[in-house]
Design an enzyme around this catalytic site. Structure first.
Site, PDB file in Angstrom:
ATOM      1  N   LYS A   1       1.175  -0.903   0.157  1.00  0.00           N
ATOM      2  CA  LYS A   1      -0.185   0.231   0.011  1.00  0.00           C
ATOM      3  C   LYS A   1       1.185   1.129   0.116  1.00  0.00           C
ATOM      4  CE  LYS A   1      -1.451   1.909   3.552  1.00  0.00           C
ATOM      5  NZ  LYS A   1      -1.689   2.393   4.904  1.00  0.00           N
TER       6      LYS A   1
ATOM      7  N   GLU B   1       3.627   0.164  12.696  1.00  0.00           N
ATOM      8  CA  GLU B   1       2.634  -0.508  12.415  1.00  0.00           C
ATOM      9  C   GLU B   1       2.485  -2.309  12.183  1.00  0.00           C
ATOM     10  OE1 GLU B   1       3.633  -1.527   7.313  1.00  0.00           O
ATOM     11  OE2 GLU B   1       3.254   1.120   8.454  1.00  0.00           O
TER      12      GLU B   1
ATOM     13  N   HIS C   1      -3.534   6.145  15.640  1.00  0.00           N
ATOM     14  CA  HIS C   1      -3.462   5.543  14.020  1.00  0.00           C
ATOM     15  C   HIS C   1      -5.144   5.061  13.904  1.00  0.00           C
ATOM     16  CE1 HIS C   1       0.648   3.888  13.100  1.00  0.00           C
ATOM     17  NE2 HIS C   1       0.846   4.579  13.545  1.00  0.00           N
TER      18      HIS C   1
ATOM     19  N   ARG D   1      -4.759   2.370  18.819  1.00  0.00           N
ATOM     20  CA  ARG D   1      -4.091   1.099  19.357  1.00  0.00           C
ATOM     21  C   ARG D   1      -3.752   0.469  20.113  1.00  0.00           C
ATOM     22  NH1 ARG D   1      -1.554   0.870  13.389  1.00  0.00           N
ATOM     23  NH2 ARG D   1      -3.310   0.172  11.843  1.00  0.00           N
TER      24      ARG D   1
ATOM     25  N   LYS E   1      -8.715  -2.840   3.583  1.00  0.00           N
ATOM     26  CA  LYS E   1      -8.196  -1.086   3.814  1.00  0.00           C
ATOM     27  C   LYS E   1      -7.078  -1.873   2.587  1.00  0.00           C
ATOM     28  CE  LYS E   1      -6.019   1.801   6.904  1.00  0.00           C
ATOM     29  NZ  LYS E   1      -6.604   2.929   6.239  1.00  0.00           N
TER      30      LYS E   1
END
Length: 442
Positions: A34, A330, A357, A361, A427
């Site tokens: 991505k 991430e 984020h 998270r 996503k």
């Protein structure tokens, strides 16, 4: 910050996470990155000539980026590559124009990378998106663009919705920003900087900059299309990036597999004591996901990188880890999931920025793992995870794709885990449920 005490506004569809009855042994082809796809789209849209993007990721975030660029006048044709093989997008730049409305969804790259592009457009460009997008910080980009000569209406929120009043050009120059909440603030300015009249000098001031590999990726891709970049990694001033004004070249770029999206599949080898091969793993890359080779090896596996790809093998034992994930934040949800199944405690550090984020998270991981019987404590900048026997239950995702894949990892070793809204994985990782069940031979 997301309220993790209520799930009433979230999708209620539940997906039974497959429980692994034995060791996995699979080859998993992971779709394109991505991060590379969306940077490639922006650079191609700003180029002086048409370019190709081969093997792009087709996911919600990348399709939002492509559609946003189309609304600004860029032509993006989907088909096969110039040699007649493989999926590719041909990007034909055009004069950027408004009025236009950009739907960012909840994509950080779209909401942050495109306002500088919109400042180069001729006319107003309105930005809006999902409810969560209104909570995510944009002040770094908004304030910097104003210093560089842009006019932006955001009613003082430093967040969406907002309108960028494009004037067809932007002066550029020197600007100081605090990018400690997101490295995307730096990347956003660098990507469009060659088109600014004076280029740009971005100086980060503030706490430690997170996710540096993503800035390295931005610099590397800028250089691939002919931009001149001076940055700390090549002897430049610390925390300062300079991009000279220049025309950008149209390139034929092949998108690497998304190594961060390979994480749940490599984790499956570690959790089940099995083996997973990911084809086309690059020998050299700026992707943060490449750190998985070292991190998961330390947690109990072995890996081999060959021309065929990366083969990761679990040993049947999972060890706890003490690790600073500041550059690769991430990866935190997947590492936390594995750590919850380990034979000793883990400390994950350097990731306070994850509270900003797709969801908070750190709070979300703590709540969801603990509700399955785990023992996770939030720290100032991360998580302390003490493994305990866990039980089945609903694992909520908060519209966060990496929460969904973290729940699936736990479900390999804990029977009865149900993932709420697994469709949120679209996503960045379309068709994750099918890929997961095929890997397990279900």
């Amino acid at each position: 910050m997301t309220d993790t005490s209520s799930h009433a506004d979230l999708h209620t569809d539940l997906w039974p996470a497959p429980y692994a009855r034995g060791a996995v042994d699979a080859t998993v082809t992971v779709p394109g990155s991505k991060s590379v796809t969306n940077r490639g789209l922006v650079l191609a849209a700003l180029a002086a000539e048409p370019g190709w993007l081969r093997r792009p990721l087709r996911s919600r975030d990348t399709l939002l980026m492509a559609e946003a660029l189309r609304t600004l006048g860029v032509k993006i044709e989907e088909g096969v590559g110039p040699d007649g093989t493989g999926e590719a997008w041909r990007i034909i730049p055009a004069g950027l124009r408004g009025p236009a409305t950009v739907d960012v969804g909840n994509a950080g790259t779209v909401m942050r990378f495109l306002p500088p592009v919109a400042a180069l457009a001729d006319g107003p460009v309105r930005f809006d998106g999902d409810a969560r997008s209104h909570e995510r910080p944009l002040h770094g980009v908004i304030d910097a663009l104003r210093v560089l000569g842009a006019r932006i209406d955001d009613d003082g929120r430093g967040a969406l919705p907002m309108t960028v009043h494009g004037g067809g050009a932007l002066d550029g120059g020197a600007v100081e920003i605090d990018a400690s909440s997101s490295s995307q603030f730096v990347s956003a300015l660098l990507l469009s900087a060659p088109r600014f009249n004076q280029g740009v000098e971005v100086r980060h001031v503030g706490a430690k900059l997170p996710s540096l590999p993503h800035i390295r990726m931005t610099v590397d891709m800028l250089r691939q299309v002919g931009a001149q970049v001076d940055e700390p990694e090549t002897g430049g001033e610390p925390n300062v990036w300079r991009v000279s004004p220049s025309a950008l070249l149209g390139r034929d770029l092949t998108v690497e597999p998304d190594l961060s999206n390979a994480q749940p599949f490599l984790a499956a080898a570690l959790v089940t004591g099995g083996r997973v091969t990911v084809p086309d793993w690059p020998a050299r890359t700026t992707q943060p996901g490449d750190a998985l080779r070292e991190i998961f090896t330390e947690m109990g596996g072995t890996c081999e990188l060959t021309e065929a790809g990366l083969t990761f093998t679990g040993t049947g034992r999972i060890h706890g880890i003490d690790v600073d994930l500041g550059e690769v934040g991430e990866l935190t949800p997947g590492i936390a999931a594995v750590a919850a199944l380990a034979d000793s405690p883990s400390t994950l550090r350097g990731v306070a920025h994850l509270r900003l984020h797709e969801t908070d998270r750190l709070a979300a991981l703590t709540k969801e793992i603990n509700e399955l019987g785990g023992d996770v404590t939030e720290t100032e900048d991360g998580l302390l995870i003490r493994p305990r026997p866990m039980h089945g239950g609903v694992f909520h995702t908060y519209h966060d794709h990496r929460m969904a894949t973290a729940g699936a990892i736990i479900g390999l070793a804990v029977e009865g885990v149900e993932i709420e809204n697994v469709a949120t994985t679209a996503k960045t990782l379309p068709d994750f449920p099918r890929m997961w069940t095929e890997m397990l031979g279900v």
